[in-house]
Design a protein around this motif. Structure first.
Motif, PDB file in Angstrom:
ATOM      1  N   UNK A 108       0.628  -1.246  -0.223  1.00 35.08           N
ATOM      2  CA  UNK A 108      -0.353   0.291  -0.302  1.00 35.08           C
ATOM      3  C   UNK A 108       0.842   1.043  -0.363  1.00 35.08           C
ATOM      4  N   UNK A 109       1.858   1.132   0.848  1.00 35.29           N
ATOM      5  CA  UNK A 109       2.960   2.018   0.784  1.00 35.29           C
ATOM      6  C   UNK A 109       3.190   2.274  -0.427  1.00 35.29           C
ATOM      7  N   UNK A 110       3.680   1.829  -1.510  1.00 27.25           N
ATOM      8  CA  UNK A 110       4.549   1.804  -1.885  1.00 27.25           C
ATOM      9  C   UNK A 110       4.158   1.910  -3.202  1.00 27.25           C
ATOM     10  N   UNK A 111       3.054   1.294  -3.456  1.00 32.24           N
ATOM     11  CA  UNK A 111       1.965   2.357  -4.241  1.00 32.24           C
ATOM     12  C   UNK A 111       1.362   3.876  -4.146  1.00 32.24           C
ATOM     13  N   UNK A 112       1.856   4.094  -3.520  1.00 27.39           N
ATOM     14  CA  UNK A 112       0.941   5.887  -3.000  1.00 27.39           C
ATOM     15  C   UNK A 112       2.717   6.275  -3.245  1.00 27.39           C
ATOM     16  N   UNK A 113       3.607   6.223  -3.181  1.00 27.43           N
ATOM     17  CA  UNK A 113       4.595   6.613  -3.916  1.00 27.43           C
ATOM     18  C   UNK A 113       5.808   6.885  -2.058  1.00 27.43           C
ATOM     19  N   UNK A 114       5.058   5.666  -0.977  1.00 27.60           N
ATOM     20  CA  UNK A 114       5.931   6.613  -0.360  1.00 27.60           C
ATOM     21  C   UNK A 114       7.038   5.588   0.399  1.00 27.60           C
ATOM     22  N   UNK A 115       7.550   4.213  -0.078  1.00 26.99           N
ATOM     23  CA  UNK A 115       8.063   3.271  -0.360  1.00 26.99           C
ATOM     24  C   UNK A 115       8.442   1.759  -1.223  1.00 26.99           C
ATOM     25  N   UNK A 116       9.882   3.096  -1.151  1.00 30.27           N
ATOM     26  CA  UNK A 116      10.907   2.235  -2.706  1.00 30.27           C
ATOM     27  C   UNK A 116      10.694   1.114  -2.360  1.00 30.27           C
ATOM     28  N   UNK A 117      10.375   0.170  -1.726  1.00 30.83           N
ATOM     29  CA  UNK A 117      11.143  -0.817  -2.187  1.00 30.83           C
ATOM     30  C   UNK A 117       9.491  -1.801  -1.807  1.00 30.83           C
ATOM     31  N   UNK A 118       8.570  -1.337  -1.451  1.00 32.11           N
ATOM     32  CA  UNK A 118       7.352  -2.338  -0.997  1.00 32.11           C
ATOM     33  C   UNK A 118       6.850  -3.046  -2.043  1.00 32.11           C
ATOM     34  N   UNK A 119       7.095  -2.924  -2.797  1.00 33.37           N
ATOM     35  CA  UNK A 119       6.759  -4.157  -4.410  1.00 33.37           C
ATOM     36  C   UNK A 119       7.374  -5.360  -3.624  1.00 33.37           C
ATOM     37  N   UNK A 120       8.333  -5.204  -2.238  1.00 33.27           N
ATOM     38  CA  UNK A 120       8.923  -6.807  -2.882  1.00 33.27           C
ATOM     39  C   UNK A 120       7.611  -7.302  -2.223  1.00 33.27           C
ATOM     40  N   UNK A 121       6.824  -6.377  -0.672  1.00 36.04           N
ATOM     41  CA  UNK A 121       5.710  -7.589   0.073  1.00 36.04           C
ATOM     42  C   UNK A 121       5.059  -8.439  -1.100  1.00 36.04           C
ATOM     43  N   UNK A 122       4.938  -8.312  -2.573  1.00 36.08           N
ATOM     44  CA  UNK A 122       4.633  -9.666  -2.986  1.00 36.08           C
ATOM     45  C   UNK A 122       5.077 -10.500  -2.864  1.00 36.08           C
ATOM     46  N   UNK A 123       6.519 -10.676  -2.841  1.00 36.39           N
ATOM     47  CA  UNK A 123       7.238 -11.675  -2.523  1.00 36.39           C
ATOM     48  C   UNK A 123       7.586 -12.749  -1.875  1.00 36.39           C
ATOM     49  N   UNK A 124       6.625 -11.318   0.639  1.00 35.70           N
ATOM     50  CA  UNK A 124       6.408 -12.321   1.047  1.00 35.70           C
ATOM     51  C   UNK A 124       4.774 -12.890   1.614  1.00 35.70           C
ATOM     52  N   UNK A 125       4.357 -12.179   0.056  1.00 34.67           N
ATOM     53  CA  UNK A 125       2.931 -13.004  -0.258  1.00 34.67           C
ATOM     54  C   UNK A 125       2.524 -14.426  -0.627  1.00 34.67           C
TER      55      UNK A 125
END
Length: 424
Positions: free
Chosen positions: A55-72
C-alpha cells in the motif's frame, strides 16, 4: 487464546489467513490432520506487514514495498504445502477437489465483487481512460490469467499500471496458476516413504530453474515478462513450499533457541532494509538474484516463526495491529489499487491523500470480509446447498451482463485533433 470455531475451515493462501496462534512449536505439514492445525498469529502479522508495504509503495512512500508481494508468495507456498503434506500424512492422499473448492470460495467471491464495483465506479466517474482498458482486461481477470494478458500485450507493469484498474491482479493470477499445478505435484511426489524429502527436492529444483529464467528474461529493457511471469516468479512460492517440508522443519528444530531469536532479528532487519532501500525495477541485481535472495530470507523467517511463534520477534510481528491487517490483507490488496486510481490524486505525494486512500481501502476490506468473504468461506446458509448454487449463478449472470452492458469508450473521445488547430 480461544480456539477457532468448529465450522472454520483452514485457510491456505498468502492473502487470506494462515493458522490459529500457538504458544508452542508448531509442525506445519506434520501428520496432524489439517482440521486440527493451529493458527500462527506471527504469520498473520507478516501478511499485515507485507500488505502495508505494498500500500505504501503504490502510494509513492516506500521504494521497495513491492517486495511485499514476494512475501505473500512465500507464505502461500508454505501454507498450502503444509496443508497438503498434512493430508498426505493423515489420509495418504490430499483431497484435491476440496482444496480447489476452498481456494475458489476464498478468492473468487471477493474478487468478483471488487471487479464489478470497480467497473461501475469507473463508469460513474466518467473515466474512459480507466474504463476501456478495464473492460478489455476483465475477461482475463475472470480466467485468472491477467498476468499473461499483460505480458502478451506488452503492457509494462512499471510504466503503464496507472491506466489499468486491475494491474495489481497479476499476482492473484500467478497464485491461482500455482494452486492448480502444485497440489498435483505434491500428490505424486509426496506419496510413500521419503515423500516429504522428494517434495523438498522438487521445490528447490523448481526454484533454481525459475531463478535462471528470471536472470535470462530480466535482462530485457522491459522487465514485465520477468516480473509477472508465473514461471519466473515461481521460486518465491516454491521456496515457501520447501520450507514446509520435514527436512527443513527438522533442521530448524535442531537450532538452539538463542540462534532462532538471533536469526529472526537479523532477517527482519534485512527485509526492512530491502523494503526501504530497493529502488524499483532499476535496483541493481534485482532480477539477477536479488529478488530470489529476498524470497529466501522470507522463507527462512517463516520457517523460524512457524517452528516457535513465541519470543520477542514472534510477539512483535504477531501483535494486534499487524495481525489485524493480515486478517484483512486479501480485501485490502484487492481494493487498494482501484481506490488509488479513482480517488483524485495530487500531483505530488501527499500523506493526507495517502491516509484517505488507505482509509477507504480499509473500509472496503472490512465490508468485503464481513459481507462476502467470511459468509462464503465459513459456509453461511445462503452460501451452501441450492442457495449457494443459485447465488453463484446470479453472480455469474450479473457479472457477464454488466460487462456486456457498460458501453465501451471510444478511443480518442474528448481529445483534440491537432491537425485542425491551425484552421480558421
Amino acid at each position: 487464546m480461544q480456539p477457532a470455531s468448529p465450522r472454520r475451515t483452514p485457510d491456505d493462501g498468502a492473502l487470506d489467513g494462515p493458522l490459529e496462534p500457538a504458544s508452542r512449536p508448531v509442525r506445519i505439514g506434520s501428520r496432524e490432520p489439517a482440521s486440527r492445525q493451529v493458527r500462527i498469529g506471527a504469520l498473520d502479522g507478516l501478511r499485515g506487514l507485507a500488505v502495508a508495504a505494498v500500500l505504501l509503495f503504490h502510494a509513492g512512500h516506500l521504494r521497495g514495498g513491492f517486495l511485499g508481494v514476494d512475501l505473500f508468495f512465500v507464505l502461500s507456498g508454505f501454507l498450502i504445502t503444509g496443508l497438503l503434506l498434512a493430508e498426505l500424512g493423515g489420509r495418504g492422499r490430499p483431497d484435491l477437489a476440496a482444496f480447489w473448492g476452498r481456494r475458489a470460495r476464498r478468492l473468487l467471491p471477493a474478487l468478483t465483487v471488487m471487479v464489478l464495483s470497480a467497473l461501475l465506479l469507473a463508469w460513474a466517474c466518467a473515466r474512459p481512460d480507466l474504463l476501456g482498458p478495464a473492460l478489455r482486461d476483465a475477461p482475463w481477470v475472470a480466467a485468472q490469467s491477467v498476468n499473461w494478458h499483460y505480458i502478451g500485450e506488452r503492457i509494462g507493469y512499471w510504466n503503464a499500471s496507472g491506466t489499468r484498474l486491475f494491474a495489481h491482479l497479476w499476482s492473484i493470477g500467478v497464485e491461482w496458476q500455482f494452486y492448480l499445478a502444485w497440489p498435483l505435484i505434491v500428490a505424486l511426489a509426496g506419496r510413500g516413504p521419503g515423500g516429504q524429502r522428494r517434495v523438498a527436492l522438487v521445490a528447490v529444483a523448481g526454484a533454481v530453474v525459475s531463478l535462471l529464467l528470471m536472470i535470462k528474461l530480466g535482462a530485457a529493457v522491459d522487465t514485465t515478462r520477468a516480473y509477472e511471469g508465473t514461471d519466473t516468479r515461481a521460486f518465491s512460492l516454491l521456496l515457501g513450499a520447501a520450507a514446509a517440508t520435514a527436512p527443513v522443519r527438522d533442521a530448524v528444530a535442531a537450532l538452539p533457541r538463542t540462534a532462532v531469536e538471533t536469526l529472526r532479528a537479523l532477517l527482519l532487519c534485512g527485509l526492512s532494509a530491502a523494503w526501504l532501500l530497493t529502488g524499483g525495477d532499476e535496483a541493481p541485481g534485482l532480477f539477477q538474484g536479488g529478488m530470489f535472495a529476498h524470497s529466501l530470507a522470507c522463507a527462512a523467517l517463516i520457517a523460524l516463526l512457524a517452528h516457535r511463534p513465541d519470543g520477542l520477534a514472534g510477539r512483535v510481528i504477531g501483535s494486534a495491529v499487524p495481525r489485524r491487517l493480515g486478517e484483512l490483507s486479501y480485501g485490502l490488496y484487492l481494493w487498494h489499487w482501484p481506490v488509488y486510481l479513482l480517488l483524485p490524486r495530487p500531483a505530488t505525494g501527499s500523506w493526507g491523500w495517502t491516509s484517505a486512500a488507505i482509509g477507504l481501502s480499509l473500509l472496503a476490506a472490512v465490508v468485503s470480509k464481513a459481507a462476502v468473504e467470511d459468509p462464503v468461506r465459513l459456509r453461511a446458509r445462503w452460501a451452501t446447498g441450492r442457495r449457494g448454487w443459485a447465488a453463484l449463478t446470479v453472480t455469474a449472470v450479473t457479472a457477464a451482463g454488466l460487462w456486456a452492458a457498460i458501453p465501451r469508450p471510444e478511443p480518442g473521445a474528448g481529445t483534440v485533433d491537432v491537425s485542425r488547430l491551425s484552421q480558421p
